[in-house]
Design a protein around this motif. Structure first.
Motif, short mmCIF file in Angstrom:
data_model
loop_
_atom_site.label_atom_id
_atom_site.label_comp_id
_atom_site.label_asym_id
_atom_site.label_seq_id
_atom_site.Cartn_x
_atom_site.Cartn_y
_atom_site.Cartn_z
N GLU A 185 8.91 -9.14 -7.20
CA GLU A 185 10.36 -9.14 -6.73
C GLU A 185 11.04 -7.78 -7.05
OE1 GLU A 185 12.70 -12.69 -7.55
OE2 GLU A 185 11.30 -13.97 -6.33
N LEU A 186 10.81 -7.40 -8.30
CA LEU A 186 11.42 -6.19 -8.81
C LEU A 186 10.69 -5.23 -8.17
CD1 LEU A 186 11.74 -7.08 -12.87
CD2 LEU A 186 13.65 -6.83 -10.89
N ALA A 187 9.45 -5.19 -8.25
CA ALA A 187 8.87 -3.95 -7.28
C ALA A 187 9.19 -3.94 -5.91
CB ALA A 187 7.25 -4.22 -7.54
N ASP A 188 9.41 -5.03 -5.12
CA ASP A 188 9.71 -5.04 -3.93
C ASP A 188 11.00 -4.42 -3.63
OD1 ASP A 188 7.41 -6.38 -2.97
OD2 ASP A 188 8.13 -8.21 -2.93
N GLU A 189 11.97 -4.66 -4.65
CA GLU A 189 13.31 -4.17 -4.78
C GLU A 189 13.43 -2.56 -5.19
OE1 GLU A 189 15.56 -6.75 -7.19
OE2 GLU A 189 15.08 -8.46 -6.01
N GLY A 190 12.23 -2.26 -5.75
CA GLY A 190 12.36 -0.68 -5.69
C GLY A 190 12.44 -0.23 -7.22
N MET A 191 12.42 -1.07 -8.33
CA MET A 191 12.44 -0.76 -9.53
C MET A 191 11.28 -0.12 -9.92
SD MET A 191 13.81 -0.90 -12.54
CE MET A 191 15.31 -2.25 -12.37
N THR A 192 11.51 1.02 -10.95
CA THR A 192 10.52 1.65 -11.27
C THR A 192 10.01 1.04 -12.61
OG1 THR A 192 11.58 3.67 -10.65
CG2 THR A 192 9.81 4.07 -12.20
N MET A 193 8.44 0.88 -12.48
CA MET A 193 7.94 0.05 -13.49
C MET A 193 6.62 0.48 -14.07
SD MET A 193 8.64 -3.48 -11.41
CE MET A 193 7.45 -4.41 -12.41
N ILE A 194 6.59 0.30 -15.46
CA ILE A 194 5.12 0.83 -15.70
C ILE A 194 4.73 -0.33 -16.58
CG2 ILE A 194 3.84 2.32 -17.65
CD1 ILE A 194 6.08 4.29 -17.35
N VAL A 195 3.35 -1.06 -16.22
CA VAL A 195 3.04 -2.23 -16.57
C VAL A 195 1.44 -2.19 -17.26
CG1 VAL A 195 2.43 -4.58 -15.77
CG2 VAL A 195 4.12 -3.30 -14.71
N VAL A 196 1.55 -2.38 -18.50
CA VAL A 196 0.13 -2.64 -19.12
C VAL A 196 -0.21 -4.06 -19.06
CG1 VAL A 196 -0.84 -2.59 -21.33
CG2 VAL A 196 0.75 -1.09 -21.13
N THR A 197 -1.35 -4.32 -18.52
CA THR A 197 -1.57 -5.67 -17.79
C THR A 197 -3.22 -5.67 -17.90
OG1 THR A 197 -1.28 -7.34 -16.15
CG2 THR A 197 -1.77 -4.92 -15.56
N HIS A 198 -3.51 -7.18 -18.06
CA HIS A 198 -5.09 -7.55 -17.67
C HIS A 198 -5.08 -8.18 -16.43
CE1 HIS A 198 -2.88 -10.96 -19.65
NE2 HIS A 198 -3.79 -11.64 -18.82
N GLU A 199 -3.98 -8.29 -15.80
CA GLU A 199 -3.85 -8.77 -14.66
C GLU A 199 -4.29 -8.07 -13.35
OE1 GLU A 199 -3.24 -12.09 -13.97
OE2 GLU A 199 -1.98 -12.70 -15.74
N THR A 200 -5.34 -8.08 -13.04
CA THR A 200 -6.21 -6.92 -11.86
C THR A 200 -5.87 -7.32 -10.70
OG1 THR A 200 -8.16 -8.35 -11.87
CG2 THR A 200 -8.29 -6.42 -13.22
N ASN A 201 -5.31 -8.31 -10.28
CA ASN A 201 -4.81 -8.73 -8.97
C ASN A 201 -3.51 -8.28 -8.70
OD1 ASN A 201 -7.24 -10.13 -7.93
ND2 ASN A 201 -6.47 -12.14 -8.69
N PHE A 202 -2.57 -8.33 -9.71
CA PHE A 202 -1.27 -7.67 -9.82
C PHE A 202 -1.32 -6.19 -9.66
CE2 PHE A 202 2.18 -5.71 -11.86
CZ PHE A 202 3.24 -6.34 -11.40
N ALA A 203 -2.34 -5.74 -10.41
CA ALA A 203 -2.48 -4.33 -10.28
C ALA A 203 -3.01 -3.66 -8.87
CB ALA A 203 -3.56 -3.87 -11.26
N LYS A 204 -3.64 -4.46 -8.42
CA LYS A 204 -4.21 -4.22 -7.09
C LYS A 204 -3.28 -4.46 -5.85
CE LYS A 204 -8.09 -5.06 -3.82
NZ LYS A 204 -9.52 -5.90 -3.56
#
Length: 246
Positions: A185-204
């Motif tokens: 939701e934050l991404a959809d609202e235009g928030m600039t984000m840097i995410v260290v993650t192991h969630e490849t689906n989210f990354a994709k």
């Protein structure tokens, strides 16, 4: 929004990462993946100066700090305020209820009145789906709820960029979905984000740019779908085989 030039970090003789260049545009979501020990979390902590880089230059918005410069504590604090941080572990104050956890830093750092801070906190708790938990204490909340409280707390400081350090790694997969939904939701609202993650689906699905780190270097970056489907670097291929079982 975020620019790194030649940023390096070592602990004694151990080089964590070296000569990192990175640009994140306003409203862009950048995901960082890679094996353990690649330097991902330390890089994130250097961006908001929780760790001080040994060399290089970090810019967030209109504020630039050079490693080893004579930048004042006030200048460092101004840069740090621009970046909200969400950690693997929630780091909530156990003796404060949820409302106070989200309000406390606003009062201390932003000098908002208690009334102003609590009004802002309630809006954000509603935003992350926890309006009814304002009077609860962290111990009474699930892991996913605590992480969403931590996101609300970071947003309460009105950051220009949000930094997420493996925000679902300490959560059961089902609970982690609650947190990822808020981040989407934050991404959809235009928030600039840097995410260290192991969630490849989210990354994709959510990120605009994917960075792969290994051995203290950025070894690959670009379109998430392309990298995850057709990685070019052999180290990326090995990592994805381990993560995706292919």
């Amino acid at each position: 929004m975020v620019s790194l030039r030649g940023v390096s970090k070592s602990y004694g003789d151990k080089v964590v990462f070296s000569d990192i260049d990175l640009d994140v545009a306003v409203g862009e979501v950048t995901a960082i993946i890679g094996p353990s020990g690649a330097g991902k979390s330390t890089l994130l902590r250097c961006i908001n100066l929780l760790e001080l880089p040994d060399k290089g230059e970090i810019t967030i918005g209109d504020k630039t700090i050079k490693a080893g410069s004579t930048a004042t504590n006030k200048e460092g604090e101004q840069l740090r305020r621009k970046a909200g941080m969400v950690f693997q572990h929630f780091n909530l104050f156990p003796h404060m209820n949820v409302l106070r956890n989200v309000s406390f830093a606003q009062e201390r750092v932003l000098k908002r009145s208690r009334k102003e801070a609590e009004e802002r906190s309630r809006l954000l708790l509603d935003r992350v789906g926890l309006a009814d938990f304002a009077d609860a204490y962290p111990a009474r909340c699930s892991g996913g709820q605590q992480q969403r409280i931590a996101i609300a707390r970071a947003l309460a400081m009105d950051p220009e960029v949000m930094l997420f350090d493996e925000p679902t790694s300490a959560l059961d997969p089902e609970v982690g979905l609650e947190v990822l939904a808020v981040m989407r939701e934050l991404a959809d609202e235009g928030m600039t984000m840097i995410v260290v993650t192991h969630e490849t689906n989210f990354a994709k699905d959510v990120s605009d740019n994917l960075i792969v780190m290994a051995d203290g270097k950025i070894i690959e970056q670009g379109d998430p779908g392309k990298i995850l489907s057709h990685p070019e670097h052999e180290r990326t291929k090995l990592f994805l085989r381990a993560v995706l079982g292919r």
